[in-house]
Design a protein around this motif. Structure first.
Motif, PDB file in Angstrom:
ATOM      1  N   THR A  56       0.788  -1.226   0.000  1.00 54.77           N
ATOM      2  CA  THR A  56       0.000   0.000   0.000  1.00 54.77           C
ATOM      3  C   THR A  56       0.826   1.285   0.000  1.00 54.77           C
ATOM      4  O   THR A  56       0.670   2.119  -0.884  1.00 54.77           O
ATOM      5  N   ASP A  57       1.683   1.486   0.989  1.00 51.07           N
ATOM      6  CA  ASP A  57       2.402   2.757   1.088  1.00 51.07           C
ATOM      7  C   ASP A  57       3.562   2.886   0.102  1.00 51.07           C
ATOM      8  O   ASP A  57       4.173   3.941  -0.001  1.00 51.07           O
ATOM      9  N   ASN A  58       3.848   1.829  -0.640  1.00 54.85           N
ATOM     10  CA  ASN A  58       4.794   1.925  -1.752  1.00 54.85           C
ATOM     11  C   ASN A  58       4.048   2.083  -3.079  1.00 54.85           C
ATOM     12  O   ASN A  58       4.649   2.034  -4.146  1.00 54.85           O
ATOM     13  N   ASN A  81      -4.301  10.909  -8.938  1.00 58.22           N
ATOM     14  CA  ASN A  81      -3.690  10.783  -7.618  1.00 58.22           C
ATOM     15  C   ASN A  81      -3.047   9.408  -7.504  1.00 58.22           C
ATOM     16  O   ASN A  81      -3.488   8.459  -8.139  1.00 58.22           O
ATOM     17  N   LYS A  82      -2.016   9.312  -6.672  1.00 60.60           N
ATOM     18  CA  LYS A  82      -1.360   8.018  -6.483  1.00 60.60           C
ATOM     19  C   LYS A  82      -2.361   6.978  -6.000  1.00 60.60           C
ATOM     20  O   LYS A  82      -3.166   7.244  -5.115  1.00 60.60           O
ATOM     21  N   PHE A  83      -2.319   5.806  -6.580  1.00 60.47           N
ATOM     22  CA  PHE A  83      -3.223   4.709  -6.229  1.00 60.47           C
ATOM     23  C   PHE A  83      -2.571   3.852  -5.152  1.00 60.47           C
ATOM     24  O   PHE A  83      -1.459   3.379  -5.319  1.00 60.47           O
ATOM     25  N   LYS A  84      -3.276   3.688  -4.021  1.00 61.38           N
ATOM     26  CA  LYS A  84      -2.749   2.927  -2.887  1.00 61.38           C
ATOM     27  C   LYS A  84      -3.547   1.631  -2.732  1.00 61.38           C
ATOM     28  O   LYS A  84      -4.579   1.607  -2.075  1.00 61.38           O
ATOM     29  N   PRO A  85      -3.098   0.531  -3.342  1.00 61.53           N
ATOM     30  CA  PRO A  85      -3.856  -0.720  -3.278  1.00 61.53           C
ATOM     31  C   PRO A  85      -3.952  -1.250  -1.852  1.00 61.53           C
ATOM     32  O   PRO A  85      -2.974  -1.250  -1.117  1.00 61.53           O
ATOM     33  N   ARG A  86      -5.149  -1.674  -1.470  1.00 62.45           N
ATOM     34  CA  ARG A  86      -5.354  -2.164  -0.107  1.00 62.45           C
ATOM     35  C   ARG A  86      -5.690  -3.650  -0.075  1.00 62.45           C
ATOM     36  O   ARG A  86      -5.116  -4.405   0.661  1.00 62.45           O
ATOM     37  N   ILE A  98      -8.879  -4.633  -7.451  1.00 68.28           N
ATOM     38  CA  ILE A  98      -8.089  -4.072  -6.368  1.00 68.28           C
ATOM     39  C   ILE A  98      -8.820  -2.880  -5.776  1.00 68.28           C
ATOM     40  O   ILE A  98      -9.226  -1.974  -6.507  1.00 68.28           O
ATOM     41  N   THR A  99      -8.977  -2.876  -4.463  1.00 69.44           N
ATOM     42  CA  THR A  99      -9.574  -1.723  -3.795  1.00 69.44           C
ATOM     43  C   THR A  99      -8.464  -0.812  -3.305  1.00 69.44           C
ATOM     44  O   THR A  99      -7.336  -1.240  -3.069  1.00 69.44           O
ATOM     45  N   SER A 105     -12.974   3.368  -4.305  1.00 70.90           N
ATOM     46  CA  SER A 105     -12.712   3.041  -5.703  1.00 70.90           C
ATOM     47  C   SER A 105     -12.166   1.636  -5.821  1.00 70.90           C
ATOM     48  O   SER A 105     -11.645   1.063  -4.876  1.00 70.90           O
ATOM     49  N   CYS A 106     -12.330   1.095  -7.010  1.00 72.37           N
ATOM     50  CA  CYS A 106     -11.847  -0.253  -7.301  1.00 72.37           C
ATOM     51  C   CYS A 106     -11.256  -0.220  -8.702  1.00 72.37           C
ATOM     52  O   CYS A 106     -11.825   0.392  -9.600  1.00 72.37           O
ATOM     53  N   ARG A 107     -10.112  -0.828  -8.885  1.00 73.15           N
ATOM     54  CA  ARG A 107      -9.460  -0.885 -10.197  1.00 73.15           C
ATOM     55  C   ARG A 107      -9.433  -2.334 -10.660  1.00 73.15           C
ATOM     56  O   ARG A 107      -9.353  -3.255  -9.860  1.00 73.15           O
ATOM     57  N   GLU A 108      -9.455  -2.498 -11.959  1.00 73.43           N
ATOM     58  CA  GLU A 108      -9.397  -3.837 -12.537  1.00 73.43           C
ATOM     59  C   GLU A 108      -8.046  -3.979 -13.224  1.00 73.43           C
ATOM     60  O   GLU A 108      -7.609  -3.125 -13.971  1.00 73.43           O
TER      61      GLU A 108
END
Length: 110
Positions: A56-58, A81-86, A98-99, A105-108
């Protein structure tokens, strides 16, 4: 072995309990194969049997073999904005969803 039902889903997960540490991925840091240990949350398996870790923080995800060998770095650069995957989940169609932390938000990822 025991079975755990997933609420609201026809799927259940078979769990084989194992004592001790099952496996370890990466080390602390921000380089390839390194994880920000205080914020690496989501872990999922790919259809090829690799492990995806939300670093996440990377601002990235990383993939490892089940023996802990680093495979690849997945970054998300095409966002305002930077995307922070959780958290991540693998769909039966092979896509990873990926949330993101902090935004609804959610990315595919195909």
């Amino acid at each position: 072995m025991f079975t755990v039902p997933i609420q609201g889903s026809p799927v259940s997960v078979k769990v084989i309990p194992k004592k001790g540490l099952a496996c370890r991925f990466g080390e602390k840091g921000s380089g390839k194969g390194q994880l920000n240990c205080s914020s690496s949350y989501g872990v999922t398996m790919t259809m090829k049997g690799n492990v995806l870790v939300c670093d996440t923080d990377n601002y990235r995800m990383q993939s490892f073999t089940t023996t802990g060998d680093h495979q690849d770095v997945h970054t998300f650069t095409n966002f305002t904005n930077k995307f922070k995957p959780r958290f991540a989940v693998l769909h039966t169609n092979g896509h990873t969803y990926i949330t993101e932390i902090g935004r609804a938000s959610c990315r595919e990822r195909v």
